[in-house]
Motif scaffolding. Structure first.
Motif, mmCIF file in Angstrom:
data_model
loop_
_atom_site.group_PDB
_atom_site.id
_atom_site.type_symbol
_atom_site.label_atom_id
_atom_site.label_comp_id
_atom_site.label_asym_id
_atom_site.label_seq_id
_atom_site.Cartn_x
_atom_site.Cartn_y
_atom_site.Cartn_z
ATOM 1 N N TYR A 6 0.828 -1.196 0.000
ATOM 2 C CA TYR A 6 0.000 0.000 0.000
ATOM 3 C C TYR A 6 0.870 1.257 0.000
ATOM 4 N N MET A 7 0.204 2.394 -0.224
ATOM 5 C CA MET A 7 0.811 3.700 0.060
ATOM 6 C C MET A 7 -0.216 4.403 0.928
ATOM 7 N N PRO A 8 0.206 5.127 1.974
ATOM 8 C CA PRO A 8 -0.768 5.748 2.860
ATOM 9 C C PRO A 8 -1.752 6.634 2.096
ATOM 10 N N GLY A 9 -3.046 6.384 2.299
ATOM 11 C CA GLY A 9 -4.091 7.220 1.696
ATOM 12 C C GLY A 9 -4.343 6.975 0.223
ATOM 13 N N ALA A 10 -3.616 6.056 -0.405
ATOM 14 C CA ALA A 10 -3.817 5.768 -1.835
ATOM 15 C C ALA A 10 -5.034 4.848 -2.011
ATOM 16 N N CYS A 11 -5.294 4.453 -3.262
ATOM 17 C CA CYS A 11 -6.490 3.638 -3.517
ATOM 18 C C CYS A 11 -6.461 2.308 -2.759
ATOM 19 N N SER A 12 -5.257 1.879 -2.345
ATOM 20 C CA SER A 12 -5.119 0.669 -1.535
ATOM 21 C C SER A 12 -5.836 0.796 -0.193
ATOM 22 N N ARG A 43 3.895 -3.517 -11.495
ATOM 23 C CA ARG A 43 3.793 -2.419 -12.478
ATOM 24 C C ARG A 43 3.948 -1.059 -11.788
ATOM 25 N N GLY A 44 4.565 -1.087 -10.620
ATOM 26 C CA GLY A 44 4.808 0.155 -9.877
ATOM 27 C C GLY A 44 3.580 0.692 -9.168
ATOM 28 N N MET A 45 2.498 -0.113 -9.145
ATOM 29 C CA MET A 45 1.250 0.413 -8.581
ATOM 30 C C MET A 45 0.726 -0.425 -7.416
ATOM 31 N N VAL A 46 0.149 0.272 -6.423
ATOM 32 C CA VAL A 46 -0.632 -0.391 -5.380
ATOM 33 C C VAL A 46 -2.097 -0.307 -5.807
ATOM 34 N N PRO A 47 -2.966 -1.165 -5.298
ATOM 35 C CA PRO A 47 -2.732 -2.233 -4.330
ATOM 36 C C PRO A 47 -2.202 -3.502 -4.983
ATOM 37 N N VAL A 48 -1.384 -4.231 -4.178
ATOM 38 C CA VAL A 48 -1.043 -5.619 -4.517
ATOM 39 C C VAL A 48 -1.370 -6.431 -3.268
ATOM 40 N N ARG A 57 -3.232 -8.568 -8.402
ATOM 41 C CA ARG A 57 -3.092 -7.144 -8.711
ATOM 42 C C ARG A 57 -4.435 -6.606 -9.206
ATOM 43 N N GLU A 58 -4.527 -5.319 -9.337
ATOM 44 C CA GLU A 58 -5.728 -4.601 -9.787
ATOM 45 C C GLU A 58 -6.791 -4.578 -8.677
ATOM 46 N N GLY A 59 -7.099 -3.354 -8.244
ATOM 47 C CA GLY A 59 -8.030 -3.165 -7.130
ATOM 48 C C GLY A 59 -9.352 -3.906 -7.282
ATOM 49 N N ALA A 60 -9.977 -3.810 -8.457
ATOM 50 C CA ALA A 60 -11.306 -4.424 -8.621
ATOM 51 C C ALA A 60 -11.214 -5.946 -8.527
ATOM 52 N N ALA A 92 -16.481 3.274 -9.847
ATOM 53 C CA ALA A 92 -15.498 3.810 -8.893
ATOM 54 C C ALA A 92 -14.082 3.566 -9.399
ATOM 55 N N ASN A 93 -13.794 2.309 -9.742
ATOM 56 C CA ASN A 93 -12.417 1.932 -10.053
ATOM 57 C C ASN A 93 -11.934 2.442 -11.414
ATOM 58 N N ALA A 94 -12.824 2.412 -12.392
ATOM 59 C CA ALA A 94 -12.373 2.673 -13.770
ATOM 60 C C ALA A 94 -12.861 4.004 -14.327
ATOM 61 N N MET A 96 -14.223 6.997 -11.823
ATOM 62 C CA MET A 96 -13.892 8.067 -10.859
ATOM 63 C C MET A 96 -12.394 8.075 -10.510
ATOM 64 N N HIS A 97 -11.810 6.901 -10.303
ATOM 65 C CA HIS A 97 -10.386 6.845 -9.930
ATOM 66 C C HIS A 97 -9.506 7.484 -11.012
ATOM 67 N N PRO A 98 -9.668 7.100 -12.299
ATOM 68 C CA PRO A 98 -8.847 7.752 -13.332
ATOM 69 C C PRO A 98 -9.140 9.251 -13.476
HETATM 70 N N1 GSH Z 1 -5.798 -0.030 -12.237
HETATM 71 C C1 GSH Z 1 -5.041 -0.026 -11.013
HETATM 72 C C2 GSH Z 1 -4.643 1.409 -10.714
HETATM 73 C C3 GSH Z 1 -3.872 1.502 -9.418
HETATM 74 C C4 GSH Z 1 -3.288 2.887 -9.204
HETATM 75 O O1 GSH Z 1 -3.469 3.828 -9.994
HETATM 76 N N2 GSH Z 1 -2.572 3.035 -8.077
HETATM 77 C C5 GSH Z 1 -1.902 4.264 -7.781
HETATM 78 C C6 GSH Z 1 -2.236 4.742 -6.363
HETATM 79 S S1 GSH Z 1 -3.917 5.182 -6.148
HETATM 80 C C7 GSH Z 1 -0.396 4.043 -7.812
HETATM 81 O O2 GSH Z 1 0.092 3.087 -7.248
HETATM 82 N N3 GSH Z 1 0.314 4.930 -8.510
HETATM 83 C C8 GSH Z 1 1.726 4.846 -8.635
HETATM 84 C C9 GSH Z 1 2.433 5.970 -7.964
HETATM 85 O O3 GSH Z 1 1.775 6.898 -7.463
HETATM 86 O O4 GSH Z 1 3.657 5.932 -7.887
HETATM 87 C C10 GSH Z 1 -5.911 -0.599 -9.897
HETATM 88 O O5 GSH Z 1 -7.109 -0.339 -9.852
HETATM 89 O O6 GSH Z 1 -5.362 -1.335 -9.041
#
Ligand code: GSH
Length: 201
Positions: A6-12, A43-48, A57-60, A92-94, A96-98
């Motif tokens: 996770y990262m604090p406060g991120a989508c995780s 892929r450099g992204m949370v959540p995992v 991987r992938e929140g949904a 929400a995921n695909a 609002m998040h983007p």
């Molecule tokens: N499609 C991915 C998107 C995940 C995503 O965008 N995560 C952001 C945090 S909310 C992230 O890790 N970004 C990389 C960064 O900020 O370095 C999912 O839903 O899991």
């Protein structure tokens, strides 16, 4: 026990709150402090999420996995009700998040000045329009699916918290603000927020 990168406060944070809601123990791993994060194919992204050595991987996908694995009242069995749930999960995921993600992208890539201001305002106008869609769904209920909280409310509340990082005016109705306040006060959510703050210190 689950491991959540996770990262604090991120989508995780929404996954973390969901794990609390489902009464599941979780080991939180800050991705910025983890040496194996890239090796997981993150892929450099949370959540995992790691469950018994299996990486998801992938929140949904993580949310659907957890909801199918642990008994709960959020995920309908099938039919139109399940389609409605999935529709809002994906909104929400695909959607609002983007839409919020654009603010971060503009914030990082454009130099300060009128072009950046214009791009941030255009991105925030789209977000405000998306919140009217949430408002319409809330009708007279506190949450997206009535009086019972779901992970979709939690996801939307996480994204809403990102607006303060940008000099924009994102419009939300009183009903939307009431939903967000109810999620923030919900124990599984507030515990996740507090635990991430402590873990990041
Ligand atoms: N499609 C991915 C998107 C995940 C995503 O965008 N995560 C952001 C945090 S909310 C992230 O890790 N970004 C990389 C960064 O900020 O370095 C999912 O839903 O899991």
């Amino acid at each position: 026990m689950y491991k959540l990168y996770y990262m604090p406060g991120a989508c995780s944070l929404a996954i973390h709150a969901l794990l609390n809601e489902l009464n599941q123990d979780v080991e939180l791993i800050d991705r910025n402090k983890a040496s194996d994060f890239e090796k997981l194919g993150s892929r450099g992204m949370v959540p995992v999420l790691v469950d018994n050595g299996q990486v998801i991987r992938e929140g949904a996908a993580i949310i659907l996995y957890l909801l199918e694995k642990h008994k709960n009242q959020m995920l309908p069995d099938g039919g139109l009700e399940k389609a409605r749930f999935t529709e809002w999960l994906m909104f929400a995921n695909a959607t609002m998040h983007p839409a919020y993600g654009r603010l971060f992208f503009i914030g990082k890539t454009l130099a300060d000045g009128p072009a950046k201001e214009q791009a941030l305002n255009a991105a925030s106008d789209i977000i405000s329009t998306l919140w009217t869609s949430v408002d319409a769904q809330l009708t007279n209920s506190t949450f997206i699916f009535g009086e019972r909280i779901s992970v979709v409310d939690m996801m939307l509340t996480v994204y809403a918290s990102w607006g303060v990082y940008f000099p924009v005016d994102i419009l939300m109705s009183d009903k939307v603000k009431r939903m967000i306040a109810a999620v923030q006060a919900h124990p599984a959510y507030s515990k996740a927020v507090a635990d991430e703050q402590v873990a990041s210190q």
